[in-house]
Scaffold this motif. Structure first.
Motif, PDB file in Angstrom:
ATOM      1  N   LYS A  32       0.748  -1.286   0.195  1.00 39.24           N
ATOM      2  CA  LYS A  32      -0.040  -0.112   0.138  1.00 39.24           C
ATOM      3  C   LYS A  32       0.796   1.440   0.119  1.00 39.24           C
ATOM      4  O   LYS A  32       0.331   2.387  -0.183  1.00 39.24           O
ATOM      5  N   ARG A  33       2.103   1.252   0.027  1.00 35.31           N
ATOM      6  CA  ARG A  33       3.313   2.195   0.039  1.00 35.31           C
ATOM      7  C   ARG A  33       2.485   3.248   1.370  1.00 35.31           C
ATOM      8  O   ARG A  33       2.767   4.565   1.067  1.00 35.31           O
ATOM      9  N   THR A  34       2.468   2.645   2.609  1.00 30.16           N
ATOM     10  CA  THR A  34       2.400   3.508   3.545  1.00 30.16           C
ATOM     11  C   THR A  34       3.130   3.234   4.739  1.00 30.16           C
ATOM     12  O   THR A  34       3.654   2.039   4.904  1.00 30.16           O
ATOM     13  N   LEU A  35       3.022   4.082   5.691  1.00 39.66           N
ATOM     14  CA  LEU A  35       3.936   3.907   7.027  1.00 39.66           C
ATOM     15  C   LEU A  35       2.900   4.378   7.946  1.00 39.66           C
ATOM     16  O   LEU A  35       2.203   5.474   7.966  1.00 39.66           O
ATOM     17  N   ARG A  36       2.619   3.588   9.004  1.00 41.21           N
ATOM     18  CA  ARG A  36       1.640   3.920  10.101  1.00 41.21           C
ATOM     19  C   ARG A  36       2.518   4.640  11.366  1.00 41.21           C
ATOM     20  O   ARG A  36       3.462   3.866  11.790  1.00 41.21           O
ATOM     21  N   LEU A  37       2.178   5.434  11.735  1.00 37.48           N
ATOM     22  CA  LEU A  37       2.476   6.278  13.010  1.00 37.48           C
ATOM     23  C   LEU A  37       1.448   6.166  13.971  1.00 37.48           C
ATOM     24  O   LEU A  37       0.356   6.159  13.744  1.00 37.48           O
ATOM     25  N   ILE A  38       1.926   6.205  15.192  1.00 44.73           N
ATOM     26  CA  ILE A  38       1.107   6.411  16.375  1.00 44.73           C
ATOM     27  C   ILE A  38       1.157   8.020  16.773  1.00 44.73           C
ATOM     28  O   ILE A  38       2.185   8.175  17.480  1.00 44.73           O
ATOM     29  N   LEU A  79      -1.779   7.491   9.084  1.00 44.26           N
ATOM     30  CA  LEU A  79      -1.053   6.830   7.965  1.00 44.26           C
ATOM     31  C   LEU A  79      -0.322   7.749   6.950  1.00 44.26           C
ATOM     32  O   LEU A  79      -1.150   8.855   6.692  1.00 44.26           O
ATOM     33  N   ILE A  80       0.950   7.326   6.780  1.00 47.40           N
ATOM     34  CA  ILE A  80       1.339   8.507   5.979  1.00 47.40           C
ATOM     35  C   ILE A  80       1.792   7.775   4.397  1.00 47.40           C
ATOM     36  O   ILE A  80       2.194   6.547   4.212  1.00 47.40           O
ATOM     37  N   PRO A  81       1.218   8.318   3.442  1.00 46.90           N
ATOM     38  CA  PRO A  81       1.666   7.837   2.019  1.00 46.90           C
ATOM     39  C   PRO A  81       2.869   7.786   1.563  1.00 46.90           C
ATOM     40  O   PRO A  81       3.475   8.998   2.011  1.00 46.90           O
ATOM     41  N   LEU A  82       3.549   7.017   1.180  1.00 45.15           N
ATOM     42  CA  LEU A  82       5.183   7.181   0.820  1.00 45.15           C
ATOM     43  C   LEU A  82       5.625   7.163  -0.519  1.00 45.15           C
ATOM     44  O   LEU A  82       4.782   6.789  -1.382  1.00 45.15           O
ATOM     45  N   PRO A 105      -8.393   5.445   9.796  1.00 44.60           N
ATOM     46  CA  PRO A 105      -7.436   6.283   9.301  1.00 44.60           C
ATOM     47  C   PRO A 105      -7.204   6.271   8.236  1.00 44.60           C
ATOM     48  O   PRO A 105      -6.257   7.089   7.652  1.00 44.60           O
ATOM     49  N   GLU A 106      -7.732   5.374   7.254  1.00 45.35           N
ATOM     50  CA  GLU A 106      -7.708   5.564   5.713  1.00 45.35           C
ATOM     51  C   GLU A 106      -8.449   6.729   5.127  1.00 45.35           C
ATOM     52  O   GLU A 106      -8.432   6.737   4.048  1.00 45.35           O
ATOM     53  N   ALA A 107      -9.277   7.303   5.844  1.00 41.33           N
ATOM     54  CA  ALA A 107     -10.247   8.071   5.331  1.00 41.33           C
ATOM     55  C   ALA A 107      -9.790   9.212   4.443  1.00 41.33           C
ATOM     56  O   ALA A 107     -10.176   9.713   3.582  1.00 41.33           O
ATOM     57  N   TYR A 108      -8.462   9.586   5.251  1.00 39.79           N
ATOM     58  CA  TYR A 108      -7.995  11.008   4.809  1.00 39.79           C
ATOM     59  C   TYR A 108      -6.704  10.645   3.886  1.00 39.79           C
ATOM     60  O   TYR A 108      -5.953  11.448   3.102  1.00 39.79           O
ATOM     61  N   LEU A 109      -6.504   9.255   3.395  1.00 42.46           N
ATOM     62  CA  LEU A 109      -5.499   8.907   2.590  1.00 42.46           C
ATOM     63  C   LEU A 109      -5.433   9.624   1.320  1.00 42.46           C
ATOM     64  O   LEU A 109      -4.459  10.116   0.739  1.00 42.46           O
ATOM     65  N   PRO A 110      -6.552   9.682   0.744  1.00 41.00           N
ATOM     66  CA  PRO A 110      -6.503  10.160  -0.714  1.00 41.00           C
ATOM     67  C   PRO A 110      -6.041  11.870  -0.806  1.00 41.00           C
ATOM     68  O   PRO A 110      -5.079  12.524  -1.679  1.00 41.00           O
TER      69      PRO A 110
END
Length: 457
Positions: free
Chosen positions: A302-308, A321-324, A425-430
């Motif tokens: 998914k080319r993402t990194l999860r941060l807390i 979630l950060i898109p990379l 958390p994925e709601a704002y990925l776009p």
């Protein structure tokens, strides 16, 4: 008949024989009566009259030999005189002696109670917790509610600023600590120029005492130490340090120079150098959040990194979630041969993440190295936090909307929007991806690259 008794007469008394009497001087003062009822040595009694009746009060056994037990005649006469005075002053000798014995017993009992109370109070006082124990209790209360880096900082303050720098104050009973003792802890920190740290330590101590004042009798508290606090001595010390807003932003030339030379700096390790570049490549993420994530937080598909993200008071934890970009993924691929066999991405020991203070040290080492200059001019100091601010302003300059850049940098979301974001958390990925693409375009221009790294973000 009454006469003066001597040792010879006492020795001559026969068992069950007639008693001997020796009158005390003075009319009506009574007499000493000697009786030998059996084979034992004679016994002496004080005899007195009251209301027409005779009464006997035993004085004790007589001593009839040099090695024998008992009272000598002088001792018997002295005791008889004491009893005669009691008879003269109080009348009923037995009743008065019984009163005196009862009084003595009451005094003994009171003395025993007082001694037991002293022992109890000493035990309570010995069980009172020290300042170090209070601070440690406070640290335990913060576990699970604040970031691990904050707990580690509290533990460092306990170890360095209390137990090592001020062991005498650390070992004091917490309730005995006064404002002067707190000042003793803070003043050396202030004097060495660390005014912000002095203010932090003051805040930590103040919070520890507030915790002790309110939580000592809490059922959820794991420690059984008692502190019996009555006041917060830290509250009487004013907050001296006035924090100033940080405004340092790297120029495009500084950012480009840092990016191109940080991995060439001998004083900065390869993992640390790539961590600093990764923070830039991801749009200025908080370095303490990035540095503590394990490899399992990276989703290569998914080319993402999860941060807390648990920033702010209350420590509300949420997934960020950060898109990379391709640039960020290349950095992970470079560090994977170094740390891929370990749990954490950014580690130099293989056992735990990079310490939260290490990135700041690395930036200072870079500034002090041969790369810390541009055209012979020293680059002004900056910190990893300034990299975050630099990325934010870079996005603003190149037209990335504030709303989506805030999402990318995980600035706080509140209300219904924030609740929806935490639950999905994925709601704002776009929108974050849109911000990342805009940032990557801007970064490529600053670095003097052709815009080719934006690709799929």
């Amino acid at each position: 008949m009454a006469s003066v008794i001597n040792d010879q007469k006492l020795k001559g008394m026969q068992p069950e024989g007639a008693p001997l009497t020796e009158s005390l001087p003075g009319r009506g003062m009574g007499a000493i009566l000697f009786k030998r009822p059996g084979e034992a040595p004679p016994s002496a009694y004080f005899r007195y009259r009251r209301d027409g009746k005779s009464y006997l009060v035993k004085i004790g056994s007589c001593k009839t030999g040099a090695r024998g037990a008992g009272l000598t005649l002088p001792q018997i006469r002295e005791r008889a005189w004491e009893l005669a005075k009691v008879a003269y002053e109080h009348g009923d000798v037995k009743a008065h002696l019984a009163f005196l014995e009862k009084q003595a017993e009451a005094e003994r009992h009171a003395s025993e109670l007082a001694l037991a109370e002293q022992v109890r109070l000493r035990a309570i006082e010995a069980a009172r917790g020290s300042l170090a124990e209070l601070f440690n209790d406070y640290i335990d209360s913060r576990r699970g509610t604040v970031r691990e880096s904050q707990v580690a900082e509290l533990e460092r303050v306990l170890r360095v600023e209390l137990e090592e720098a001020n062991p005498d104050v650390a070992e004091m009973k917490a309730r005995d600590v006064r404002p002067g003792h707190i000042r003793q802890i803070l003043l050396p920190i202030w004097d060495r120029g660390s005014k912000g740290m002095a203010d932090k330590v003051r805040a930590y101590l103040h919070a520890a005492y507030q915790y002790g004042l309110t939580a000592e009798h809490s059922l959820s508290r794991t420690s059984r130490k008692s502190f019996a606090l009555e006041l917060n001595p830290v509250a009487l010390l004013p907050k001296e340090h006035k924090a100033t807003a940080q405004t340092r932003v790297l120029t495009d030339a500084e950012l480009k120079h840092f990016w191109q030379t940080i991995t060439q700096t001998d004083e900065v390790g390869p993992v640390m150098a790539r961590l600093l570049k990764f923070v830039i490549a991801t749009g200025g993420q908080r370095i303490d959040q990035v540095s503590r994530e394990p490899w399992t937080s990276y989703d290569s598909e998914k080319r993402t990194l999860r941060l807390i993200d648990a920033k702010g008071r209350g420590g509300v934890r949420r997934v960020h979630l950060i898109p990379l970009s391709s640039r960020a993924i290349e950095l992970l691929e470079e560090v994977e041969p170094l740390t891929g066999r370990h749990e954490f991405i950014w580690t130099t020991t293989g056992k735990k993440p990079i310490a939260t203070t290490s990135p700041s040290h690395a930036v200072r080492d870079w500034l002090d190295s041969k790369h810390g200059k541009i055209d012979g001019e020293q680059i002004p100091p900056f910190t990893p936090r300034d990299l975050r601010r630099t990325c934010a302003q870079l996005m603003q300059r190149y037209g990335v909307e504030n709303q989506v850049s805030d999402l990318l940098q995980s600035h706080g979301q509140t209300g219904v929007v924030g609740q929806h974001y935490r639950n999905n958390p994925e709601a704002y990925l776009p929108e974050k991806t849109k911000a990342m693409m805009g940032f990557e375009t801007a970064l490529s221009k600053v670095l003097g690259e052709a815009v080719e790294k934006t690709g799929k973000s």
